[in-house]
Design a protein around this motif. Structure first.
Motif, mmCIF file in Angstrom:
data_model
loop_
_atom_site.group_PDB
_atom_site.id
_atom_site.type_symbol
_atom_site.label_atom_id
_atom_site.label_comp_id
_atom_site.label_asym_id
_atom_site.label_seq_id
_atom_site.Cartn_x
_atom_site.Cartn_y
_atom_site.Cartn_z
ATOM 1 N N PRO A 68 27.151 62.174 -36.677
ATOM 2 C CA PRO A 68 27.229 61.528 -38.129
ATOM 3 C C PRO A 68 27.553 59.993 -37.951
ATOM 4 N N GLY A 69 28.465 59.737 -36.855
ATOM 5 C CA GLY A 69 28.945 58.495 -36.767
ATOM 6 C C GLY A 69 27.927 57.518 -36.073
ATOM 7 N N PHE A 70 26.765 57.957 -35.526
ATOM 8 C CA PHE A 70 25.965 57.047 -34.818
ATOM 9 C C PHE A 70 25.359 55.780 -35.716
ATOM 10 N N GLY A 71 25.586 54.677 -35.532
ATOM 11 C CA GLY A 71 25.059 53.685 -36.479
ATOM 12 C C GLY A 71 26.170 53.038 -37.373
ATOM 13 N N TRP A 72 27.123 53.790 -37.303
ATOM 14 C CA TRP A 72 28.518 53.198 -38.321
ATOM 15 C C TRP A 72 28.793 51.775 -37.840
ATOM 16 N N PRO A 73 29.028 50.867 -38.917
ATOM 17 C CA PRO A 73 29.347 49.617 -38.474
ATOM 18 C C PRO A 73 30.633 49.602 -37.689
ATOM 19 N N VAL A 74 30.525 48.503 -36.862
ATOM 20 C CA VAL A 74 31.719 48.268 -36.047
ATOM 21 C C VAL A 74 32.003 46.830 -36.378
ATOM 22 N N SER A 75 33.512 46.221 -36.639
ATOM 23 C CA SER A 75 33.762 45.301 -37.380
ATOM 24 C C SER A 75 34.705 44.560 -36.366
ATOM 25 N N SER A 76 35.080 43.081 -36.409
ATOM 26 C CA SER A 76 36.029 42.469 -35.527
ATOM 27 C C SER A 76 37.336 43.001 -36.073
ATOM 28 N N PRO A 77 38.313 42.975 -35.004
ATOM 29 C CA PRO A 77 39.649 43.519 -35.321
ATOM 30 C C PRO A 77 40.728 42.297 -35.416
ATOM 31 N N VAL A 78 39.942 40.931 -34.946
ATOM 32 C CA VAL A 78 40.833 39.696 -34.594
ATOM 33 C C VAL A 78 39.787 38.647 -35.516
ATOM 34 N N GLU A 79 40.731 37.739 -35.631
ATOM 35 C CA GLU A 79 39.843 36.410 -35.745
ATOM 36 C C GLU A 79 39.826 35.515 -34.559
ATOM 37 N N GLY A 80 38.530 35.245 -34.290
ATOM 38 C CA GLY A 80 38.340 34.592 -32.976
ATOM 39 C C GLY A 80 36.992 34.042 -32.752
ATOM 40 N N ILE A 81 36.731 34.017 -31.405
ATOM 41 C CA ILE A 81 35.312 33.319 -30.871
ATOM 42 C C ILE A 81 34.594 34.313 -30.204
ATOM 43 N N VAL A 82 33.390 34.700 -30.607
ATOM 44 C CA VAL A 82 32.430 35.645 -29.740
ATOM 45 C C VAL A 82 32.436 34.926 -28.204
ATOM 46 N N VAL A 83 32.731 35.616 -27.355
ATOM 47 C CA VAL A 83 32.409 34.924 -25.952
ATOM 48 C C VAL A 83 31.399 35.674 -25.151
ATOM 49 N N ALA A 84 30.923 37.006 -25.539
ATOM 50 C CA ALA A 84 29.968 37.659 -24.912
ATOM 51 C C ALA A 84 29.480 38.749 -25.437
ATOM 52 N N VAL A 85 28.060 38.903 -25.703
ATOM 53 C CA VAL A 85 27.211 39.920 -26.256
ATOM 54 C C VAL A 85 26.352 40.558 -25.290
ATOM 55 N N HIS A 86 26.522 41.931 -25.088
ATOM 56 C CA HIS A 86 25.436 42.590 -24.486
ATOM 57 C C HIS A 86 24.595 43.555 -25.164
ATOM 58 N N ASP A 87 23.561 43.768 -25.482
ATOM 59 C CA ASP A 87 22.894 44.489 -26.466
ATOM 60 C C ASP A 87 21.659 45.120 -26.078
ATOM 61 N N SER A 88 21.203 45.343 -24.966
ATOM 62 C CA SER A 88 19.946 45.760 -24.313
ATOM 63 C C SER A 88 20.222 47.163 -23.720
ATOM 64 N N GLU A 89 21.155 47.824 -23.689
ATOM 65 C CA GLU A 89 21.207 49.190 -22.964
ATOM 66 C C GLU A 89 20.860 50.298 -23.857
ATOM 67 N N ALA A 90 20.071 50.969 -23.278
ATOM 68 C CA ALA A 90 19.627 52.223 -24.214
ATOM 69 C C ALA A 90 20.705 53.124 -24.613
ATOM 70 N N ASP A 91 20.564 53.740 -25.704
ATOM 71 C CA ASP A 91 21.332 54.970 -26.156
ATOM 72 C C ASP A 91 21.102 56.232 -25.773
ATOM 73 N N HIS A 92 21.980 56.721 -24.698
ATOM 74 C CA HIS A 92 21.402 57.993 -23.926
ATOM 75 C C HIS A 92 21.855 59.135 -24.714
ATOM 76 N N PRO A 93 21.389 60.427 -24.270
ATOM 77 C CA PRO A 93 21.861 61.672 -24.977
ATOM 78 C C PRO A 93 23.408 61.803 -24.854
ATOM 79 N N ALA A 94 23.864 62.597 -25.733
ATOM 80 C CA ALA A 94 25.159 63.154 -25.915
ATOM 81 C C ALA A 94 25.278 64.205 -25.154
ATOM 82 N N TYR A 95 26.418 64.498 -24.513
ATOM 83 C CA TYR A 95 26.849 65.669 -23.560
ATOM 84 C C TYR A 95 28.056 66.367 -23.920
#
Length: 208
Positions: A68-95
């Motif tokens: 049920p939580g797959f795709g739920w929003p994740v928000s910033s827990p702090v005020e700051g500057i984004v220094v890196a974003v990695h967004d290309s890995e596949a979502d694999h099956p759950a085990y």
């Protein structure tokens, strides 16, 4: 005294606490990649479970969309500057159940491949010299870019199952450098305290 950071919870809804440094340090059983004080949050549905357990779920891998939580929003827990974003890995099956045993045997290989192989899709946010990592995000859901300033509760991505993850969840850690593989772990708290393993954190939405 070791560095520390106090944050807001990076989500809304109900999330189960796992691998909390309130219960043991190192929280994930290793100091590798500055994970000593890392903590995992697993989204749960109305029943308090991550997904219904069936005979099938104990015998074979499951699609992450079943949780049920797959795709739920994740928000910033702090005020700051984004220094890196990695967004290309596949979502694999759950085990879960028997499949989790076989998946565990492949963990060493992922660790040898480096931090990104463990973290999967992630966002790094720097706040007053401390870098907060939000990991295992869903592929293609990043809503921020490097150099962008974020406020607390700004949505940065969505909960996924990328990297070293047996089911959709959010891994949070804080480090003292943007180079996570050579950083030291930073102690973290949420609103002045740490939840313990098995506790369910319930947060109302404050997303911007």
């Amino acid at each position: 005294m070791a560095a520390s950071i106090d944050m807001e919870y990076p989500f809304s809804g109900s999330w189960l606490v796992r691998n909390s440094p309130a219960d043991r340090v190192p929280s994930h059983g290793t100091t590798l990649f500055a994970t000593s004080y890392a903590i995992d949050f697993v989204p749960v549905g109305d029943t308090g479970r991550t997904a219904p357990v069936t005979l099938g779920s104990l015998l074979r891998p499951e699609a992450p969309e079943k949780f049920p939580g797959f795709g739920w929003p994740v928000s910033s827990p702090v005020e700051g500057i984004v220094v890196a974003v990695h967004d290309s890995e596949a979502d694999h099956p759950a085990y879960r159940g028997l499949p989790s045993i076989g998946y565990a045997l492949t963990q060493r290989r992922r660790a040898e491949a480096g931090w990104t192989a463990l973290a999967g899709n992630h966002v790094l946010i720097e706040s007053d010299g401390i870098v907060v990592a939000l990991c295992h995000l869903q592929r293609g859901t990043a809503e921020v870019r490097p150099g962008q300033r974020v406020r607390i509760a700004d949505v940065v991505g969505r909960c996924g199952n990328s990297g070293n993850s047996t089911e959709p969840h959010l891994h949070v850690q804080a480090v003292d450098s943007r180079d996570v593989e050579h950083a030291d772990a930073v102690r973290l708290t949420f609103n002045g305290s740490l939840p313990r393993n098995g506790e369910i954190v319930v947060r109302e939405s404050h997303a911007h």
